[in-house]
Motif scaffolding. Structure first.
Motif, PDB file in Angstrom:
ATOM      1  N   ASN A 124     -15.736 -16.176 -23.405  1.00 34.79           N
ATOM      2  CA  ASN A 124     -14.457 -16.774 -23.004  1.00 34.79           C
ATOM      3  C   ASN A 124     -14.518 -17.320 -21.582  1.00 34.79           C
ATOM      4  OD1 ASN A 124     -13.390 -16.103 -25.494  1.00 34.79           O
ATOM      5  ND2 ASN A 124     -12.421 -14.219 -24.771  1.00 34.79           N
ATOM      6  N   ALA A 125     -15.199 -16.599 -20.702  1.00 34.47           N
ATOM      7  CA  ALA A 125     -15.354 -17.071 -19.324  1.00 34.47           C
ATOM      8  C   ALA A 125     -16.193 -18.341 -19.281  1.00 34.47           C
ATOM      9  CB  ALA A 125     -15.982 -15.978 -18.466  1.00 34.47           C
ATOM     10  N   ALA A 126     -17.243 -18.367 -20.096  1.00 33.91           N
ATOM     11  CA  ALA A 126     -18.120 -19.539 -20.125  1.00 33.91           C
ATOM     12  C   ALA A 126     -17.366 -20.782 -20.602  1.00 33.91           C
ATOM     13  CB  ALA A 126     -19.312 -19.264 -21.040  1.00 33.91           C
ATOM     14  N   LYS A 127     -16.446 -20.607 -21.539  1.00 35.45           N
ATOM     15  CA  LYS A 127     -15.660 -21.750 -22.043  1.00 35.45           C
ATOM     16  C   LYS A 127     -14.841 -22.394 -20.940  1.00 35.45           C
ATOM     17  CE  LYS A 127     -15.321 -20.022 -26.803  1.00 35.45           C
ATOM     18  NZ  LYS A 127     -14.424 -19.447 -27.849  1.00 35.45           N
ATOM     19  N   GLN A 128     -14.467 -21.610 -19.927  1.00 35.91           N
ATOM     20  CA  GLN A 128     -13.635 -22.129 -18.843  1.00 35.91           C
ATOM     21  C   GLN A 128     -14.439 -22.528 -17.608  1.00 35.91           C
ATOM     22  OE1 GLN A 128      -9.933 -19.868 -18.085  1.00 35.91           O
ATOM     23  NE2 GLN A 128     -10.538 -18.536 -19.784  1.00 35.91           N
ATOM     24  N   LEU A 129     -15.568 -21.875 -17.382  1.00 33.45           N
ATOM     25  CA  LEU A 129     -16.256 -22.038 -16.099  1.00 33.45           C
ATOM     26  C   LEU A 129     -17.614 -22.722 -16.181  1.00 33.45           C
ATOM     27  CD1 LEU A 129     -15.484 -18.502 -14.570  1.00 33.45           C
ATOM     28  CD2 LEU A 129     -14.228 -20.626 -14.199  1.00 33.45           C
ATOM     29  N   ALA A 130     -18.205 -22.801 -17.374  1.00 30.24           N
ATOM     30  CA  ALA A 130     -19.537 -23.414 -17.486  1.00 30.24           C
ATOM     31  C   ALA A 130     -19.480 -24.883 -17.104  1.00 30.24           C
ATOM     32  CB  ALA A 130     -20.070 -23.254 -18.907  1.00 30.24           C
ATOM     33  N   SER A 131     -20.533 -25.349 -16.426  1.00 30.82           N
ATOM     34  CA  SER A 131     -20.611 -26.745 -15.988  1.00 30.82           C
ATOM     35  C   SER A 131     -22.092 -27.098 -15.837  1.00 30.82           C
ATOM     36  CB  SER A 131     -19.879 -26.916 -14.655  1.00 30.82           C
ATOM     37  OG  SER A 131     -20.598 -26.277 -13.602  1.00 30.82           O
ATOM     38  N   PRO A 132     -22.400 -28.358 -15.559  1.00 31.30           N
ATOM     39  CA  PRO A 132     -23.814 -28.713 -15.349  1.00 31.30           C
ATOM     40  C   PRO A 132     -24.474 -27.944 -14.211  1.00 31.30           C
ATOM     41  CG  PRO A 132     -22.512 -30.682 -15.738  1.00 31.30           C
ATOM     42  CD  PRO A 132     -21.539 -29.554 -15.597  1.00 31.30           C
ATOM     43  N   THR A 133     -23.681 -27.445 -13.251  1.00 31.83           N
ATOM     44  CA  THR A 133     -24.259 -26.723 -12.118  1.00 31.83           C
ATOM     45  C   THR A 133     -24.096 -25.207 -12.224  1.00 31.83           C
ATOM     46  OG1 THR A 133     -22.208 -26.939 -10.849  1.00 31.83           O
ATOM     47  CG2 THR A 133     -23.879 -28.658 -10.550  1.00 31.83           C
ATOM     48  N   VAL A 134     -23.219 -24.746 -13.118  1.00 26.17           N
ATOM     49  CA  VAL A 134     -23.012 -23.310 -13.341  1.00 26.17           C
ATOM     50  C   VAL A 134     -23.374 -23.000 -14.795  1.00 26.17           C
ATOM     51  CG1 VAL A 134     -21.384 -21.390 -13.345  1.00 26.17           C
ATOM     52  CG2 VAL A 134     -21.193 -23.178 -11.608  1.00 26.17           C
ATOM     53  N   ILE A 135     -24.454 -22.273 -14.988  1.00 26.22           N
ATOM     54  CA  ILE A 135     -24.991 -22.018 -16.326  1.00 26.22           C
ATOM     55  C   ILE A 135     -24.697 -20.584 -16.751  1.00 26.22           C
ATOM     56  CG2 ILE A 135     -27.116 -21.881 -17.699  1.00 26.22           C
ATOM     57  CD1 ILE A 135     -28.312 -23.965 -15.783  1.00 26.22           C
ATOM     58  N   PHE A 136     -24.149 -20.424 -17.936  1.00 24.04           N
ATOM     59  CA  PHE A 136     -23.989 -19.105 -18.544  1.00 24.04           C
ATOM     60  C   PHE A 136     -25.158 -18.914 -19.508  1.00 24.04           C
ATOM     61  CE2 PHE A 136     -19.932 -19.560 -16.702  1.00 24.04           C
ATOM     62  CZ  PHE A 136     -19.328 -18.306 -16.654  1.00 24.04           C
ATOM     63  N   ALA A 137     -25.952 -17.888 -19.256  1.00 25.64           N
ATOM     64  CA  ALA A 137     -27.200 -17.684 -20.002  1.00 25.64           C
ATOM     65  C   ALA A 137     -27.181 -16.349 -20.730  1.00 25.64           C
ATOM     66  CB  ALA A 137     -28.398 -17.744 -19.061  1.00 25.64           C
ATOM     67  N   ARG A 138     -27.726 -16.355 -21.923  1.00 22.78           N
ATOM     68  CA  ARG A 138     -27.892 -15.132 -22.708  1.00 22.78           C
ATOM     69  C   ARG A 138     -29.386 -14.904 -22.939  1.00 22.78           C
ATOM     70  NH1 ARG A 138     -27.732 -10.149 -24.217  1.00 22.78           N
ATOM     71  NH2 ARG A 138     -28.266  -9.783 -26.382  1.00 22.78           N
ATOM     72  N   VAL A 139     -29.896 -13.773 -22.407  1.00 18.01           N
ATOM     73  CA  VAL A 139     -31.291 -13.392 -22.623  1.00 18.01           C
ATOM     74  C   VAL A 139     -31.285 -11.963 -23.160  1.00 18.01           C
ATOM     75  CG1 VAL A 139     -33.576 -13.077 -21.615  1.00 18.01           C
ATOM     76  CG2 VAL A 139     -32.056 -14.859 -20.721  1.00 18.01           C
ATOM     77  N   ASP A 140     -31.827 -11.755 -24.339  1.00 23.84           N
ATOM     78  CA  ASP A 140     -31.859 -10.434 -24.981  1.00 23.84           C
ATOM     79  C   ASP A 140     -32.979  -9.604 -24.354  1.00 23.84           C
ATOM     80  OD1 ASP A 140     -31.863  -8.223 -26.589  1.00 23.84           O
ATOM     81  OD2 ASP A 140     -32.153  -9.304 -28.483  1.00 23.84           O
ATOM     82  N   SER A 141     -32.608  -8.605 -23.564  1.00 23.65           N
ATOM     83  CA  SER A 141     -33.625  -7.795 -22.883  1.00 23.65           C
ATOM     84  C   SER A 141     -34.420  -6.929 -23.860  1.00 23.65           C
ATOM     85  CB  SER A 141     -32.985  -6.917 -21.804  1.00 23.65           C
ATOM     86  OG  SER A 141     -31.986  -6.079 -22.361  1.00 23.65           O
ATOM     87  N   LYS A 142     -33.944  -6.802 -25.098  1.00 20.67           N
ATOM     88  CA  LYS A 142     -34.751  -6.114 -26.114  1.00 20.67           C
ATOM     89  C   LYS A 142     -36.031  -6.894 -26.387  1.00 20.67           C
ATOM     90  CE  LYS A 142     -34.774  -4.971 -31.046  1.00 20.67           C
ATOM     91  NZ  LYS A 142     -34.041  -5.089 -32.332  1.00 20.67           N
ATOM     92  N   GLU A 143     -35.924  -8.210 -26.376  1.00 23.46           N
ATOM     93  CA  GLU A 143     -37.083  -9.074 -26.651  1.00 23.46           C
ATOM     94  C   GLU A 143     -37.938  -9.304 -25.404  1.00 23.46           C
ATOM     95  OE1 GLU A 143     -37.763  -9.918 -29.673  1.00 23.46           O
ATOM     96  OE2 GLU A 143     -35.894  -9.085 -30.487  1.00 23.46           O
ATOM     97  N   TYR A 144     -37.347  -9.101 -24.222  1.00 21.19           N
ATOM     98  CA  TYR A 144     -38.067  -9.377 -22.975  1.00 21.19           C
ATOM     99  C   TYR A 144     -37.957  -8.157 -22.064  1.00 21.19           C
ATOM    100  CZ  TYR A 144     -37.829 -14.060 -24.858  1.00 21.19           C
ATOM    101  OH  TYR A 144     -37.943 -15.153 -25.684  1.00 21.19           O
ATOM    102  N   PRO A 145     -38.806  -7.153 -22.271  1.00 22.20           N
ATOM    103  CA  PRO A 145     -38.720  -5.913 -21.488  1.00 22.20           C
ATOM    104  C   PRO A 145     -38.905  -6.124 -19.996  1.00 22.20           C
ATOM    105  CG  PRO A 145     -40.738  -5.991 -22.830  1.00 22.20           C
ATOM    106  CD  PRO A 145     -39.868  -7.106 -23.295  1.00 22.20           C
TER     107      PRO A 145
END
Length: 522
Positions: A124-145
């Motif tokens: 929900n925050a990303a829908k309001q605040l994401a922009s070309p200069t502000v990136i919301f990223a999802r990285v699954d730490s299970k896959e990347y210890p």
């Protein structure tokens, strides 16, 4: 006919009735209780004998296996323009992109059920605040210890997001900030928005000053005394303000002026609450850490009431906390006087009765109140310091002074020492903090295989069975001890014993040679 049984329990803490459930499986009734407060506790009731033999608690199985459901993925179907699902390498590249100002990351493991609500708020925050200069990223730490280790990711009752920035200009150093996701979505949005604002606001006119005073609930203004030909930005006090503004961001708005405004004379910090000037000025120094504590402390009441959500805020500004257990008029008066005397150097919180169990962290029994303790931080493994003796202003002041001088000895949480006759050969030996040094420290005479655990860990039953078989297999081997220690009931120094985190899912097993030392083997 049907047999009815009534069980009445006075629960230790509040629950959410609408989220609780019960069902019958074969001959047993399974009840799931939803806690109202988001923290770990290891007892159902205040009376340890209330459960009797009819009710059994099981911390390691929250559901029957046949009822387990696949954890829904909140990110499924979310556009990459809103949240980018990345690999570890893609995250590193995104942070270093020229146009990227900020990467806000959710690095929680995909199996963590407690993070589902935080993920929804993140989207929900990303829908309001994401922009070309502000990136919301999802990285699954299970896959990347490596991500999990670097950011110390754990599945806990509190969720976190991470704000990652690249240094400006030619500085490619990557810095990050950890942000606890609050329970209220509006507070989460405000906390994120505050990270987009300037850390330090430059005030140059009376009009700007009046607007700044009312811009936030708590405002701090650094008044810099600038000499002829000097620039405020070159002063060490300016650098200290920048550092203080960084750690108090979202709690206190921080600005500075190098002009003669409202008759203010430097070098001081002026504090405004609700637009009104505080009756005390604070000296402006060149220590960013000291300034962060002084300014950050103003975001809290003089005597606060303990709230789980505020733990991270105290730790963020790096201020130790005095915990007061007790509700009498004399105790409250003492707390007010101590809090005023040490404001800016230590915080002070009053513990409500439902939190009296936390006095056990100081080596006292839950009902052994009133009491006063000083916690170096709210980190689960932080050192605790118990005030001994009378609870008077003078006596507590002496204890605080010893703490600040570094001469106060810490107190440690520990189970009672088991009677020697209770341990039988071929069985796992119960180890408590009070006996730890004699078993695995410099005084130890045997090699020791020790399991460190918490009762609610998912795989605890399997590990206990394995350790039992190991102890039996080495029954006739001299010079070897097989033991275990419950770190929910005993202090465990994670800085010495590496590998055990606050929200560790599985027990850790260490092999410790006689005479001290040791290493994690599982």
């Amino acid at each position: 006919g049907d047999i009815e049984n009534d069980v009445e329990l006075k629960l230790r803490e509040d629950i959410v009735p609408e989220d609780c459930s019960c069902k019958m499986i074969k001959t047993e009734l399974f009840c799931t209780l939803a806690k109202a407060l988001p923290h770990l506790f290891d007892r159902l009731t205040r009376d340890a004998n209330a459960l009797g033999g009819s009710v059994k608690k099981d911390w390691s199985r929250w559901k029957e296996e046949e009822d387990e459901e696949e954890i829904p993925d909140p990110y499924e179907g979310v556009s990459p323009d809103i949240v980018r699902q990345m690999t570890q390498k893609e995250l590193e590249q995104a942070v270093l992109e020229r146009r990227t100002k900020l990467v806000i990351g959710d690095f929680s493991p995909s199996w963590c059920t407690s993070a589902v609500r935080a993920k929804t708020m993140f989207i929900n925050a990303a829908k309001q605040l994401a922009s070309p200069t502000v990136i919301f990223a999802r990285v699954d730490s299970k896959e990347y210890p490596e991500i999990a280790r670097h950011y110390n990711i754990a599945c806990g009752l509190q969720s976190h997001v991470y704000l990652v920035r690249r240094g400006e200009g030619l500085d490619r150093t990557i810095s990050s900030e950890e942000l606890v996701v609050p329970a209220v979505e509006a507070e989460f949005m405000n906390a994120l928005r505050s990270r987009f604002e300037a850390k330090l606001v430059h005030i140059t006119t009376e009009k700007e000053l009046e607007a700044f005073k009312k811009s936030y609930k708590v405002v701090a203004l650094g008044v810099l005394k600038v000499g002829w030909g000097e620039k405020a930005e070159k002063m060490p006090e300016y650098d200290a303000l920048v550092k203080a503004a960084t750690v108090t961001r979202g709690m206190v708005a921080v600005g500075y002026t190098d002009k003669s405004l409202s008759g203010y004379v430097g070098n001081v910090i002026k504090v405004f609450k609700g637009g009104k000037e505080h009756d005390q000025d604070f000296p402006l120094t060149s220590s960013g850490a000291d300034m962060g504590r002084v300014i950050g402390a103003e975001a809290f009441p003089t005597v606060g009431v303990y709230e789980f959500a505020n733990r991270d805020l105290y730790d963020r500004i790096g201020i130790p906390v005095i915990q007061v257990f007790g509700e009498s008029r004399e105790i409250m008066y003492m707390a007010q006087q101590i809090a005023r005397k040490y404001r800016g150097r230590l915080g002070l919180v009053r513990m409500a009765p439902q939190h009296y169990y936390m006095i056990e962290d100081y080596g006292r029994r839950e009902y052994d109140v009133p009491g006063v303790g000083i916690s170096a931080s709210f980190h689960w493994n932080a050192l605790k310091y118990l005030h001994e003796g009378e609870i008077t202003i003078d006596a507590v002041t002496n204890t605080v002074e010893e703490f600040l001088a570094g001469t106060l000895a810490p107190s440690f949480k520990s189970d009672a020492i088991p009677h020697p006759n209770l341990h039988k050969p071929g069985k796992v030996k119960k180890i408590v903090h009070k006996t730890l040094d004699t078993v695995v420290g410099a005084e130890s005479k045997n090699d020791t295989l020790i399991m460190i655990y918490r009762p609610w860990m998912h795989s605890i039953k399997k590990y206990q069975d394995v350790m039992g078989k190991v102890a039996d297999a080495f029954l006739n081997v001299t010079g070897l001890t097989v033991g275990s220690m419950d770190v929910s009931a005993n202090f465990f120094n994670s800085n010495v014993w590496r590998g055990m985190g606050e929200m560790e899912e599985d027990p850790c097993i260490y092999l410790c040679p006689a005479g001290g030392g040791g290493q994690k083997v599982l």
